[in-house]
Design a protein around this motif. Structure first.
Motif, PDB file in Angstrom:
ATOM      1  N   CYS A  64     -16.678   5.387 -11.674  1.00  0.00           N
ATOM      2  CA  CYS A  64     -16.624   3.968 -11.305  1.00  0.00           C
ATOM      3  C   CYS A  64     -16.621   3.100 -12.560  1.00  0.00           C
ATOM      4  N   ASP A  65     -15.760   2.062 -12.564  1.00  0.00           N
ATOM      5  CA  ASP A  65     -15.663   1.172 -13.722  1.00  0.00           C
ATOM      6  C   ASP A  65     -16.216  -0.221 -13.437  1.00  0.00           C
ATOM      7  N   ASN A  66     -16.932  -0.370 -12.334  1.00  0.00           N
ATOM      8  CA  ASN A  66     -17.521  -1.662 -11.989  1.00  0.00           C
ATOM      9  C   ASN A  66     -18.852  -1.794 -12.723  1.00  0.00           C
ATOM     10  N   LYS A  67     -18.939  -2.742 -13.625  1.00  0.00           N
ATOM     11  CA  LYS A  67     -20.155  -2.889 -14.423  1.00  0.00           C
ATOM     12  C   LYS A  67     -21.348  -3.329 -13.596  1.00  0.00           C
ATOM     13  N   PHE A  68     -21.106  -3.802 -12.381  1.00  0.00           N
ATOM     14  CA  PHE A  68     -22.202  -4.197 -11.502  1.00  0.00           C
ATOM     15  C   PHE A  68     -22.534  -3.096 -10.487  1.00  0.00           C
TER      16      PHE A  68
END
Length: 674
Positions: A64-68
């Protein structure tokens, strides 16, 4: 206007019909608007919950590349309160939401029915949401069944508050089902993380309270600035340094709230939740025992302190299955506590927890006594080998120092021995050469000493365990004390032993020294050197003081090491072998003569019946030194004397300087008159 006029007036009838139709349309629009508001609030609640679990659990996608998202690896671990506050911010910013990964493992709170939902299940209807939920709505059956199943399947909280426990108890009594209470206690009291965040002294809202606020207000802006900051764990965003320093800290436990909550809980029948709570505490102890050895290097261990503070507030900890199963497990785990955590726990017990010191001490004493009674000790298994007894004793040491901290302490500066001007150089040289006794690491960490305690919170006698003292074989314990293998010895924890038992330890120590001196004398005799294996005194009954003091003065000047030998006394003109009885008679006669008022070396305080040095005595200081040698010989040879000195004398012998309180203890009447 008549009724006929109303009917025959077409214009007015038309106007009335038009107004009624308009009012009906407005009501329908209002109802429609309310429904839309409710739907918007529900949607906002679901989205915030999705952001919350995305921040805490992640989507399950390792790439996953979602920083949140917690699965990305870029997001630092957040507490539930921090995650709740950030979830609100992400909702207001319409940040990206991750879809649940196929390999994502379901949370504990996930409903099994949610995963098995299908279109051909007419009996069950579950809220369509990507978030797991336990709110099961029954489409058929009576209303009570619906409410009970929904109540019993409610999600388990991740931490407890006083009010939350009250609400759970009330709901359980209303629904006559205690399953949610049992599940909650089991979930909270088995987890270090969950229990450490329970009953904390903070006003930070929980995720449930956040979503409730959104549901009631319908707007995120309904939260004021201070509430948002409290959710983020920051009271003032402008003070970034303060926020950084407290980011990883755990707020201390509100022990008053814990006691009130436990009082309400134990008003129920203990049989309802006892098994679940005992099993949870055993699991908690296992988690502590596995985690504590690897957490010694961490700076912040407030969560461990919080856990132990809460556990030892349980009212029934000293009875039933709690005493036989849960408390031994907690004690075994507590023996791995680092010194820093022990010191924090002692300070907390001496402060906000001082009212619980007596109850905790009684629970530990009951546990030790029970184990001493039920454990069959034999020649290969001594009381020092019983792990529950030794671990409870180690935990009692923390309470022992907390008891001193909660009492009246003197300044450590009074421990500084600055009496060099009144002592000769030989005494100071001998004192400097002596090896100082080992100091306790916990005492060093707390910066206190038992001599600093003027008045403890509880009397030291309450720490004695007479049954244990009678069971301990002091010869074995003394061997463990002298051993370099790190074996457990109660002589390292003398507060639990009675004075008579501790005297036996001193007796063995002195006997070993006597035997050592005797062996040295035998070796000297073999090599042809003059030797004397005993300290022999030959005195006359009529001149017992003069003879004894003269001989002791010569010995102390010529060969002081002879004073360490076993004493053998011989009265001139009398036959007999001194096997202890003659020595005891000798000391009794000396003490009666020395403390006789006619001898004028000591005076008696009539108010306290204690003896003190006569300031107008014509005897030299050397005579008083010899009297001290006589008293020391009596102790060394295990002879008990009836000498009533005030406490200040013993404090001076231990290197303490006098204080105003010492004067008051020595002569309280004179201090009152002055």
């Amino acid at each position: 206007m008549s009724s006929s006029d109303q009917i025959t007036d077409p214009d007015e009838a038309s106007r009335n019909n038009s107004e009624a139709s308009s009012s009906s349309i407005n009501n329908e629009n209002s109802i429609s608007d309310n429904k839309e508001d409710v739907m918007k609030r529900a949607a906002a609640k679901k989205l915030i919950e999705r952001y919350f679990y995305q921040l805490t659990d992640g989507c399950g996608n390792p790439s996953c590349d979602n920083k949140f998202c917690a699965s990305s690896g870029e997001l630092k671990p957040l507490t539930p309160d921090e995650a709740a506050a950030q979830a609100i911010q992400l909702f207001s910013q319409e940040a990206r939401l991750c879809e649940r990964h196929p390999n994502k493992i379901a949370r504990k709170q996930d409903s099994i029915l949610n995963d098995k939902k299908s279109d051909d299940s007419p009996d069950l209807c579950i809220a369509n949401s990507t978030l797991p939920t336990n709110d099961v709505i029954i489409a058929s059956g009576d209303q009570n069944s619906k409410n009970n199943l929904k109540f019993n399947c409610a999600p388990v909280p991740t931490f407890l508050t006083e009010q939350l426990l009250y609400d759970i108890i009330d709901e359980c009594e209303t629904n006559e089902s205690y399953s949610p209470l049992i599940r909650t206690l089991g979930e909270i009291f088995s987890s270090i993380e969950n229990l450490s965040r329970s009953f904390v002294q903070t006003e930070v809202s929980s995720p449930t309270e956040v979503t409730s606020t959104v549901e009631n207000t319908g707007e995120i802006k309904g939260l004021n600035k201070e509430e948002v900051r409290s959710l983020e764990g920051e009271k003032d965003k402008d003070e970034d340094s303060c926020a950084e320093s407290s980011k990883n800290s755990v707020f201390p436990v509100d022990l008053s709230a814990v006691r009130r909550a436990f009082t309400a809980l134990f008003k129920l029948k203990t049989s309802i939740f006892e098994n679940a709570m005992v099993n949870a505490l055993v699991t908690l102890a296992g988690n502590l025992q596995m985690e504590l050895p690897i957490r010694k290097e961490r700076e912040n261990q407030d969560d461990i302190v919080n856990v132990l503070l809460i556990v030892f507030e349980i009212p029934a900890l000293g009875s039933g299955d709690f005493l036989e199963t849960a408390l031994p497990a907690i004690c075994r785990a507590s023996q791995w506590l680092p010194v820093e955590v022990q010191a924090k726990l002692a300070r907390m017990w001496s402060g906000i927890g001082r009212s619980s010191i007596r109850n905790i001490l009684e629970n530990l004493q009951q546990l030790i006594t029970l184990r001493v009674i039920v454990t069959p000790f034999h020649r290969d298994f001594f009381v020092q080998d019983e792990n529950v007894i030794t671990s409870a004793t180690k935990l009692m040491k923390i309470l022992y120092y907390a008891n001193m901290l909660a009492g009246v302490l003197e300044s450590p500066e009074l421990r500084c021995d600055d009496m060099s001007g009144s002592m000769d150089s030989s005494y100071l040289a001998n004192k400097a050469n002596k090896s100082s006794p080992p100091t306790d690491p916990l005492a060093e960490e707390l910066g206190i000493h038992v001599l600093d305690c003027r008045k403890p919170f509880l009397q030291f006698t309450e720490f004695y365990n007479e049954l244990l003292s009678d069971t301990v074989e002091m010869d074995r314990d003394f061997a463990n004390y002298k051993s370099e293998l790190g074996k457990f010895s109660f002589m390292h924890y003398p507060f639990i032993l009675t004075p008579a038992t501790k005297t036996m330890g001193l007796y063995f120590d002195n006997r070993i020294r006597m035997y050592s001196e005797r062996r040295i004398s035998i070796l000297q005799a073999v090599t042809g050197l003059p030797s004397q294996p005993y300290l022999r005194l030959k005195v006359r009954r009529d001149h017992i003081i003069d003879d004894a003091l003269v001989e002791l003065e010569m010995i102390s000047m010529e060969n002081p090491n002879d004073l360490k030998k076993q004493l053998v006394v011989e009265f001139e003109g009398e036959q007999g072998i001194d096997e202890g009885g003659v020595s005891k008679e000798f000391f009794q006669l000396v003490i009666e003569e020395i403390f006789n008022p006619d001898y004028a070396m000591f005076t008696v305080q009539p108010e306290t019946q204690t003896v003190w040095f006569n300031p107008t005595s014509f005897e030299s200081d050397a005579q008083f030194t010899l009297i001290g040698i006589v008293l020391g010989l009596a102790i060394y040879n295990n002879v008990i004397l009836a000498v009533n000195f005030p406490m200040v004398l013993y404090r001076k012998l231990m290197g303490k300087r006098g204080s105003f309180e010492d004067l008051q203890d020595w002569n309280p009447v004179r201090m009152l008159t002055t």
